[in-house]
Design a protein around this motif. Sequence first.
Motif, PDB file in Angstrom:
ATOM      1  N   ASP A  78      44.841  48.267  28.062  1.00  6.34           N
ATOM      2  CA  ASP A  78      43.592  48.790  28.475  1.00  6.34           C
ATOM      3  C   ASP A  78      43.007  48.212  29.695  1.00  6.34           C
ATOM      4  OD1 ASP A  78      41.034  49.865  28.439  1.00  6.34           O
ATOM      5  OD2 ASP A  78      40.254  48.502  26.778  1.00  6.34           O
ATOM      6  N   ASN A  79      43.681  48.470  30.773  1.00  7.66           N
ATOM      7  CA  ASN A  79      43.366  47.916  32.160  1.00  7.66           C
ATOM      8  C   ASN A  79      41.882  48.601  32.553  1.00  7.66           C
ATOM      9  OD1 ASN A  79      45.702  46.447  32.183  1.00  7.66           O
ATOM     10  ND2 ASN A  79      46.726  48.716  32.976  1.00  7.66           N
ATOM     11  N   GLY A  80      41.318  47.639  33.094  1.00  5.54           N
ATOM     12  CA  GLY A  80      40.000  47.896  33.656  1.00  5.54           C
ATOM     13  C   GLY A  80      40.363  48.455  35.096  1.00  5.54           C
ATOM     14  N   PRO A  81      39.372  49.013  36.042  1.00  2.98           N
ATOM     15  CA  PRO A  81      39.557  49.509  37.390  1.00  2.98           C
ATOM     16  C   PRO A  81      39.989  48.583  38.297  1.00  2.98           C
ATOM     17  CG  PRO A  81      37.155  49.309  36.767  1.00  2.98           C
ATOM     18  CD  PRO A  81      37.741  49.212  35.626  1.00  2.98           C
ATOM     19  N   ILE A  82      39.383  47.108  38.152  1.00  6.29           N
ATOM     20  CA  ILE A  82      39.883  46.250  39.336  1.00  6.29           C
ATOM     21  C   ILE A  82      41.345  45.882  38.997  1.00  6.29           C
ATOM     22  CG2 ILE A  82      39.343  43.741  40.087  1.00  6.29           C
ATOM     23  CD1 ILE A  82      36.660  43.972  38.846  1.00  6.29           C
ATOM     24  N   ILE A  83      41.794  45.603  37.844  1.00  7.30           N
ATOM     25  CA  ILE A  83      43.056  45.390  37.665  1.00  7.30           C
ATOM     26  C   ILE A  83      44.127  46.694  37.603  1.00  7.30           C
ATOM     27  CG2 ILE A  83      44.815  44.780  35.687  1.00  7.30           C
ATOM     28  CD1 ILE A  83      43.136  42.181  36.800  1.00  7.30           C
ATOM     29  N   GLY A  84      43.480  47.598  37.563  1.00  6.42           N
ATOM     30  CA  GLY A  84      44.350  48.962  37.628  1.00  6.42           C
ATOM     31  C   GLY A  84      44.456  49.183  39.023  1.00  6.42           C
ATOM     32  N   ARG A  85      43.524  48.849  39.917  1.00 11.34           N
ATOM     33  CA  ARG A  85      43.987  48.878  41.286  1.00 11.34           C
ATOM     34  C   ARG A  85      44.925  47.938  41.786  1.00 11.34           C
ATOM     35  NH1 ARG A  85      38.367  50.434  41.617  1.00 11.34           N
ATOM     36  NH2 ARG A  85      37.782  48.326  41.537  1.00 11.34           N
ATOM     37  N   ASP A  86      44.979  46.656  41.187  1.00  6.61           N
ATOM     38  CA  ASP A  86      46.082  45.649  41.515  1.00  6.61           C
ATOM     39  C   ASP A  86      47.278  46.190  41.188  1.00  6.61           C
ATOM     40  OD1 ASP A  86      43.846  43.999  42.468  1.00  6.61           O
ATOM     41  OD2 ASP A  86      44.027  42.548  40.807  1.00  6.61           O
ATOM     42  N   SER A  98      38.640  45.873  27.127  1.00  3.79           N
ATOM     43  CA  SER A  98      38.557  45.234  25.738  1.00  3.79           C
ATOM     44  C   SER A  98      39.199  43.952  25.857  1.00  3.79           C
ATOM     45  CB  SER A  98      39.198  46.190  24.806  1.00  3.79           C
ATOM     46  OG  SER A  98      40.708  46.255  25.306  1.00  3.79           O
ATOM     47  N   ASN A  99      40.145  43.672  26.803  1.00  2.53           N
ATOM     48  CA  ASN A  99      40.597  42.430  26.905  1.00  2.53           C
ATOM     49  C   ASN A  99      39.942  41.468  27.815  1.00  2.53           C
ATOM     50  OD1 ASN A  99      43.116  40.950  25.848  1.00  2.53           O
ATOM     51  ND2 ASN A  99      43.425  40.650  28.009  1.00  2.53           N
ATOM     52  N   GLU A 100      39.103  42.058  28.492  1.00  2.00           N
ATOM     53  CA  GLU A 100      38.265  41.093  29.400  1.00  2.00           C
ATOM     54  C   GLU A 100      39.137  40.325  30.223  1.00  2.00           C
ATOM     55  OE1 GLU A 100      35.344  39.364  27.111  1.00  2.00           O
ATOM     56  OE2 GLU A 100      34.364  41.037  26.335  1.00  2.00           O
ATOM     57  N   ASP A 101      40.098  40.791  31.255  1.00  3.37           N
ATOM     58  CA  ASP A 101      40.953  40.070  32.034  1.00  3.37           C
ATOM     59  C   ASP A 101      40.230  39.221  32.740  1.00  3.37           C
ATOM     60  OD1 ASP A 101      43.297  41.115  30.732  1.00  3.37           O
ATOM     61  OD2 ASP A 101      43.705  42.699  32.391  1.00  3.37           O
ATOM     62  N   PRO A 102      40.820  37.952  32.878  1.00  4.33           N
ATOM     63  CA  PRO A 102      40.479  36.894  33.895  1.00  4.33           C
ATOM     64  C   PRO A 102      40.656  37.497  35.314  1.00  4.33           C
ATOM     65  CG  PRO A 102      42.341  36.049  32.986  1.00  4.33           C
ATOM     66  CD  PRO A 102      41.969  37.577  32.026  1.00  4.33           C
ATOM     67  N   LEU A 103      39.906  37.287  36.242  1.00  5.15           N
ATOM     68  CA  LEU A 103      40.164  37.862  37.598  1.00  5.15           C
ATOM     69  C   LEU A 103      40.641  36.611  38.711  1.00  5.15           C
ATOM     70  CD1 LEU A 103      37.353  40.456  37.992  1.00  5.15           C
ATOM     71  CD2 LEU A 103      39.376  40.965  37.260  1.00  5.15           C
ATOM     72  N   GLY A 104      40.448  35.529  38.110  1.00  8.15           N
ATOM     73  CA  GLY A 104      40.601  34.512  39.322  1.00  8.15           C
ATOM     74  C   GLY A 104      39.519  34.257  39.991  1.00  8.15           C
ATOM     75  N   GLY A 105      39.689  33.490  41.037  1.00 14.08           N
ATOM     76  CA  GLY A 105      38.766  33.057  42.060  1.00 14.08           C
ATOM     77  C   GLY A 105      39.312  32.632  43.226  1.00 14.08           C
ATOM     78  N   ASN A 106      38.802  32.895  44.352  1.00 12.75           N
ATOM     79  CA  ASN A 106      39.261  32.251  45.695  1.00 12.75           C
ATOM     80  C   ASN A 106      38.956  30.772  45.881  1.00 12.75           C
ATOM     81  OD1 ASN A 106      40.351  34.834  46.626  1.00 12.75           O
ATOM     82  ND2 ASN A 106      38.233  35.381  47.254  1.00 12.75           N
ATOM     83  N   LEU A 107      37.868  30.285  45.132  1.00 13.17           N
ATOM     84  CA  LEU A 107      37.527  28.779  45.462  1.00 13.17           C
ATOM     85  C   LEU A 107      37.586  28.223  43.760  1.00 13.17           C
ATOM     86  CD1 LEU A 107      34.523  29.339  47.632  1.00 13.17           C
ATOM     87  CD2 LEU A 107      36.949  28.429  48.353  1.00 13.17           C
ATOM     88  N   PHE A 108      38.151  26.847  43.871  1.00  7.44           N
ATOM     89  CA  PHE A 108      38.067  25.959  42.728  1.00  7.44           C
ATOM     90  C   PHE A 108      37.730  24.679  43.122  1.00  7.44           C
ATOM     91  CE2 PHE A 108      42.419  24.824  43.097  1.00  7.44           C
ATOM     92  CZ  PHE A 108      42.554  23.771  42.393  1.00  7.44           C
ATOM     93  N   VAL A 109      37.326  23.958  42.081  1.00  5.63           N
ATOM     94  CA  VAL A 109      37.152  22.389  42.192  1.00  5.63           C
ATOM     95  C   VAL A 109      37.083  21.836  40.849  1.00  5.63           C
ATOM     96  CG1 VAL A 109      34.637  22.387  42.219  1.00  5.63           C
ATOM     97  CG2 VAL A 109      35.808  20.350  43.115  1.00  5.63           C
ATOM     98  N   ALA A 110      37.840  20.695  40.584  1.00  3.31           N
ATOM     99  CA  ALA A 110      37.725  20.164  39.108  1.00  3.31           C
ATOM    100  C   ALA A 110      38.036  18.822  39.280  1.00  3.31           C
ATOM    101  CB  ALA A 110      39.140  20.580  38.247  1.00  3.31           C
TER     102      ALA A 110
END
Length: 776
Positions: A552-560, A672-684
Amino acid sequence: MQGATRRTFIKPLRAGAFCLAISATWIAPSGVALAQQIAINTVNIEGNARIGDSAILSRAGIVPGQSISAGELNAGLQRLQDSGLFESVDFEPRGNALNITVVEYPTINRINFEGNARIGDETLAAAIGSNERRVFNPAQAERDAALIADAYASEGRIAARVTPTIIRRSDNRVDLIFEIFEGDNIEIERLSFTGNRVYSDRRLRRVLETKQAGLFRAFVRSDTLVEDRIEFDRQVLRDFYLSRGYVDFRTNSVNAELTEERDGYFLVFDVQEGQQFRVGEITVASELAEADSDLYRETVKTRSGVVYSPTLIEADIARMERQAIIDGVDFMRVEPRITRDERNLTINVEYVLTRGPRVFVERIDIEGNTTTLDQVIRRQFNSVEGDPFNPREIRESAERIRALGFFSAAEVNAREGSSPDQVIVDVDVEEQPTGSLSFGASFSTNDGIGFAIQFTERNFLGRGQRLGLTLSTAEDDQLYRVNFFEPAFLGRDVGFGLRLDVSESTSSTVTYDTDRAVLTPSLSFPVGANSRLELNYKYDQSEMKDRGSDSDNGPIIGRDIDEGELVNSSIGYRYVYDSRTTGLDPTAGYLFEFGQDFAGVGGDNTFIRTSAKVVGERKIFNEDVTLRATLEGGALNYQSGANRAVDRFLLSTNTIRGFEPGGIGPRDLSESNEDPLGGNLFVAARFEAEFPVGLPEEYGITGGLFYDVGNLWDLNDVDLSGGRVVGESGSFRHVIGVSVLWETPVGPLRFNFSDAIRKEDFDREQTFEVTVNTTF
């Protein structure tokens, strides 16, 4: 074995008494007569089958027709008895004739070991000196029994008994049997110290090679009493204290006592710590006109007030001698003159620059390397033939040779050459296996159960190269990897690496599969004493795949997914400074990494990926508690191409604990799966402490506390139309937790119990995590 008789041979040799016939010719009542020469015209030899008459006469020193004294005749008898060839020897003189009767030792038909279960026949056969089809020697068999007992003693079985016996066979042959009673394994039940005030028993036990018996006795061999290991422990204990400023430390004694049940040892180290000294005044004096003391003082990195350590002094001397080479000052030696200030507990150091003897390296001789090429060993030397001889450089080269890990023993010594001003450096090494084939299993709460096969060769073709092949499969991921590394590319201190990864991912945390192949050649070289720079090229081919009707891919993952197979072609660099292994402070260290990849050298995408990490570590409370802090971050700047989820940062549990992989950051809630999309920036940032929890040390269990905070955000250059994206602007998550660390023979287990004290509603939390890595 019909007709064979068994008997132990541990009896005195049946040597025939040397009884010369009493006659007027051979015996005289005075000392002059005793020295009378005897003429032996005929020698008759009986009983010899394997050993010829001439060999017997030659060993006895008897020549028929020549005169011989009674003392010389007796000495000849003794030589035959001591030859180890005969079970008995008789001399019987008859007038001018001598009859020699011998009983030869039998030959060994077969060697067997009985009663051995802990040590195999092949290992025992390699340890003894007796061999099949060789002459049987009772004394050698006794020595072999002692060697076998010593082998068992090194395994902790000091009660082992070995009895050599023989079985008589036809044709003067015997079977040699070693009857072995292995006994119980006597372990070190308690390992303790007396006289230690600064460091606890627990901390000192971690220093020693010898260990206290724990839960996994069947797997751990270091909890047995081995004399050589104890001597090694005395040295490492002294090195431990010296590196921390306790210059007067000594081990008074090491006592081992059997328990009342005689099934274990109480091992006690009696130590005297003394006072801790710090570095006082540091000066440099020069006795050489061409060596400016002020210039060399600038190379000294040790500062007054720091804890004294011989390592600090050695490092300063090495830097000054390297500076002398740069300045062209040959044969300069640095002599450290140490003075103690007992009142202030400081050590003043004066470095004196003097002229050493004019000695040159004539040649470097290498022996014992049956597999490793000479050039692999020679490149560990900074000196070559014809260079000025520097004893310090030779010692450092010896350490580098040992650090290769290719040799079980490596000795480097210098001796006088063809003239007094020439030195020959002898390198004697003993090869050891450098390849391994391992079968492994892994388990984690995220990836499930996995299996791995790994082949590693650390000295490929004897060239010092590393080759690794890995096949790893888990419930959701498969990885196939080939690694190659040449540490001395083109004969320089430049490392050439080549890595190929092929992976398939079917993770249940997302609605798509990923196929990926990454090829990375690289060059690395030192840019400082503790730092290296790596230059690399990366070819990254990846594809996101639809799982079919079940997904059940969303439109954003579907375009990827619709982008199909894409290639990222990039060049990059990575700088690493690490003081944790080569630093001079044994209680603290830090790591700094910074790298960038520039994509657009061909391929489908153009971007700059930047990453950085800083790790600091310090041990406190007399090194019983370890504090560690980690700060890392990354930035992805896309300029053209498809910015897909698999190309952006997706944080794992190694970055921020308390969440599933990809559990934080932007997410598409339209599917339905609410896929993570990641990000361009991170700090930890991660802060943790590890400490003893009061359980007996032999359990191998310690505790920990941790606090993690981090953020993943930014979806610039991403088409978000049609989706319901949350978390794009980001927010910091805060996690606290406790850890249980368990040291086992198959590797460390870590149990993390965490609680996210600040999170978002759409995050996927993970309150418990355990990771097990096993190789068997």
